[in-house]
Scaffold this motif. Structure first.
Motif, PDB file in Angstrom:
ATOM      1  N   ARG A 276       0.803  -1.470  -0.119  1.00 20.35           N
ATOM      2  CA  ARG A 276      -0.299  -0.442  -0.148  1.00 20.35           C
ATOM      3  C   ARG A 276       0.835   1.495  -0.364  1.00 20.35           C
ATOM      4  O   ARG A 276       0.823   2.050  -0.901  1.00 20.35           O
TER       5      ARG A 276
ATOM      6  N   ILE B  31      -6.391   5.353  -3.775  1.00 22.08           N
ATOM      7  CA  ILE B  31      -6.918   5.555  -1.692  1.00 22.08           C
ATOM      8  C   ILE B  31      -7.797   5.436  -1.694  1.00 22.08           C
ATOM      9  O   ILE B  31      -8.026   4.586  -0.305  1.00 22.08           O
TER      10      ILE B  31
ATOM     11  N   LEU C 125       1.054   3.851  -3.182  1.00 22.67           N
ATOM     12  CA  LEU C 125       0.250   5.534  -2.609  1.00 22.67           C
ATOM     13  C   LEU C 125       1.933   6.197  -3.341  1.00 22.67           C
ATOM     14  O   LEU C 125       1.406   7.596  -3.990  1.00 22.67           O
TER      15      LEU C 125
ATOM     16  N   LEU D 168      -4.663   7.784  -8.598  1.00 21.33           N
ATOM     17  CA  LEU D 168      -4.235   8.616  -7.268  1.00 21.33           C
ATOM     18  C   LEU D 168      -5.057   8.254  -6.338  1.00 21.33           C
ATOM     19  O   LEU D 168      -5.346   7.684  -5.407  1.00 21.33           O
TER      20      LEU D 168
END
Lengths: 138, 506
Positions: free
Chosen positions: B32, B96, B36, B92
């Motif tokens: 993760r 998320i 990110l 992006l």
């Protein structure tokens, strides 16, 4: 079926075939050979060992999960881009250095890429082989 | 490091991060973090690329240092740079959003590496200047999307995937065949060289056939009438984060390829193609929106809307004036942002009501008024209510249509706009306004109420960000329009694309 002749021979053949695969790897680029075929030969060495001695022996011999060979191979192949990027040449432009070592001769970023391909092909072939053998075991 | 090296980063960053994540296959948390971080870097790189293209014109990169028609060319003009920037933004926000909604089983089975590979394929397709290379990037994108589509392996996913994979394989083989024929005729697949030499080629008939083949293959990818049926049949099956990125970006890659081919590469063939595309766009708009009006499954309804909206973009391309193409570009950007956002919100509604069936949903506004308002922004944006971005996008496309004298198709575009509003109001009425028919909201592990505050922040920050953008694009429309206009002028002036790659004419 366990054959003692094949099992004994495979141990020596493993070494020989691996040396041959390295020879193919370094011979590549200008002459027949390279990472792909080298990786296949190396994988076939393990395949022979596995056929002769069984899957658990082969896994014990390899020590590392083929999955990480795949990842390592990819990482090495991609890292061959870095020199051209850092020097500021066009991306992926080959950079050669004359090492002066008789066997190796000129080494450069295409060789790095080939080594990456070698591990990638070895890893994928072994992964497929072990997965098929896994089904057999159950 | 020269400025044009920035072109490689939108391709290299996702690739490197996907490989790095393979080493951490047991730790979802590390994956993760890498995702990110990469997505932030990608957005930065895309921003730098866009500003470099704005200030310096078309940027090119010859991979491996092999000169233009022989090696692989990467080229970024304004269209490419804008597309890369928008897709990086969607990448992006979707990463998320995925943190909040993707189940841990999928996360463990390489969801994040696959996602980055998908981004690599999309960026590669936007940036390449070579027809065969474009084919390769399409394949990278498709293979990642195949796996993302079936990841989880529920029966409904597999059913959708069969349709999706079959039609895409078909389209890929047409693509490959067309590339082969084109290479046979022209002896090159470099887009810039094609643009330069095809007008003088003798085999006009073959060239016309090839351009129709390309139109078909990209028409399938972009879901243009009558080649769109695979889209509503498959996009509602994967998890909502996957559906959102598919809905936002994948069809637009097809639209991008159509624009690239029929402005830059085949500019002289465009007259005939444009007539076909014009009729196609009208039918796409109409059939998409009619399909949407008839649907009662929220995500199927939104999927049909993708088709309908594609029609507007194709319409802009078909009218082919600078204003129309600028309108199409604005429409793509607006639509990527609004459509992805609607899919995000459909995921939230699904969590609240535990279903996507609009007959069984209801009462969301009474319980969570903020979600209602967040829905209204992209929904009204999509329908084209001022001052949101969709109004301007439609306004420019329709104005260009009237100026070109295409009254019938433009009339259809206006009508479809009304029907879009109608179907958005249908979602509003059924999901937000009417009372909940069953009186019980979803409970249990996957429901909205069981989400912690951290998860809700992850769930809502992409929605809020994209809603804000929909408003901002509308309110500060002038710079957006100027950018789109110069991108359109750049597209129609093929020399602007050819000269940086091949140099001036001898």
């Amino acid at each position: 079926m366990y054959s003692i002749i094949l099992a004994t021979a495979s141990k020596y053949l493993l070494l020989l075939l691996q040396m041959f695969s390295l020879f193919l790897l370094f011979r590549g680029h200008n002459e027949p050979g390279g990472g792909f075929v080298g990786g296949l030969v190396a994988a076939s060495a393990y395949a022979l060992y596995f056929i002769a001695n069984g899957i658990s022996e082969a896994e014990k011999l390899l020590k590392i999960d083929p999955f990480y060979l795949i990842a390592t191979g990819l990482m090495i192949a991609v890292s061959s881009i870095l020199p051209s990027l850092l020097v500021g040449l066009d991306v992926m432009k080959a950079i050669w250095i004359d090492t002066g070592i008789p066997f190796l001769g000129k080494a450069g970023t295409p060789l790095v890429f080939d080594i990456g391909v070698y591990f990638l092909v070895l890893g994928i072939t072994l992964k497929i082989m072990f997965s098929l053998a896994e089904e057999d075991r159950q | 490091m020269s400025v044009s090296q920035i072109i490689i980063f939108p391709i290299l960053l996702p690739l490197a991060s996907a490989i790095a994540m393979l080493f951490f296959r047991r730790s979802v948390m590390v994956q993760r973090i890498i995702s990110l971080l990469t997505s932030f870097l990608l957005l930065t790189a895309a921003g730098v690329l866009l500003s470099a293209v704005i200030s310096e014109g078309v940027l090119t990169l010859q991979v491996g240092g092999w000169a233009a028609p022989f090696g692989i060319t990467l080229a970024a003009d304004l269209l490419s740079a804008v597309m890369v920037a928008v897709s990086a933004l969607i990448g992006l926000t979707t990463v998320i959003y995925s943190f909040a909604v993707i189940d841990s089983e999928r996360e463990r089975f390489f969801y994040y590496p696959l996602f980055q590979m998908l981004m690599m394929g999309i960026n590669g397709a936007f940036l390449t200047g070579d027809v065969f290379n474009l084919y390769v990037w399409f394949e990278v994108m498709l293979i990642s999307s195949f796996v993302l589509l079936v990841l989880g392996g529920t029966p409904v996913q597999l059913e959708g995937a069969i349709k999706y994979v079959t039609i895409n394989l078909l389209s890929s083989s047409v693509f490959l065949a067309a590339s082969g024929i084109l290479y046979g005729i022209a002896g090159t697949l470099n887009m810039a060289e094609l643009a330069r030499i095809t007008p003088d080629l003798a085999q006009k008939e073959l060239l016309a056939v090839v351009s129709v083949l390309f139109m078909i293959t990209f028409g399938i990818k972009a879901a243009v009438f009558p080649l769109f049926f695979w889209l509503p049949a498959s996009y509602h099956t994967p998890p909502v984060a996957v559906a959102a990125i598919f809905a936002g970006l994948l069809t637009k890659v097809g639209v991008y390829a159509l624009i690239r081919f029929f402005t830059t590469v085949f500019s002289h063939e465009a007259v005939f193609i444009n007539e076909v595309l014009l009729v196609g766009s009208a039918l796409t708009m109409l059939s998409g929106v009619l399909g949407a009006v008839a649907q009662y499954d929220l995500r199927k309804l939104l999927s049909f809307h993708i088709v309908s909206q594609i029609g507007y973009m194709i319409f802009g391309l078909a009218v082919h004036s600078p204003l129309a193409i600028a309108g199409a570009l604005i429409y793509i950007v607006h639509n990527i942002i609004a459509k992805t956002n609607l899919f995000y919100i459909s995921g939230i509604i699904e969590r609240i009501c535990s279903t996507c069936d609009l007959k069984k949903t209801g009462g969301v506004y009474a319980r969570y008024p903020v979600i209602g308002i967040l829905f209204l922004i992209p929904a009204l944006g999509l329908a084209g209510i001022p001052p949101l971005s969709g109004f301007w996008a439609k306004f420019v496309v329709i104005k260009a249509g009237f100026e070109a004298g295409e009254y019938v198709v433009t009339g259809i575009a206006v009508l479809v706009s009304l029907l879009t509003l109608f179907s958005m109001m249908k979602i509003w009425n059924e999901a937000f306004w009417k009372d909940m028919p069953r009186k019980d909201y979803a409970a249990g592990e996957n429901s909205y109420d069981s989400m912690g505050i951290g998860q809700r922040v992850l769930l809502f920050s992409p929605v809020v960000a994209l809603a804000l953008l929909t408003v901002l694009l509308g309110v500060f429309f002038e710079p957006v329009f100027r950018l789109a206009e110069s991108a359109a002028l750049q597209l129609l002036d093929t020399e602007a694309y050819i000269v940086p790659i091949l140099g001036g004419k001898e």
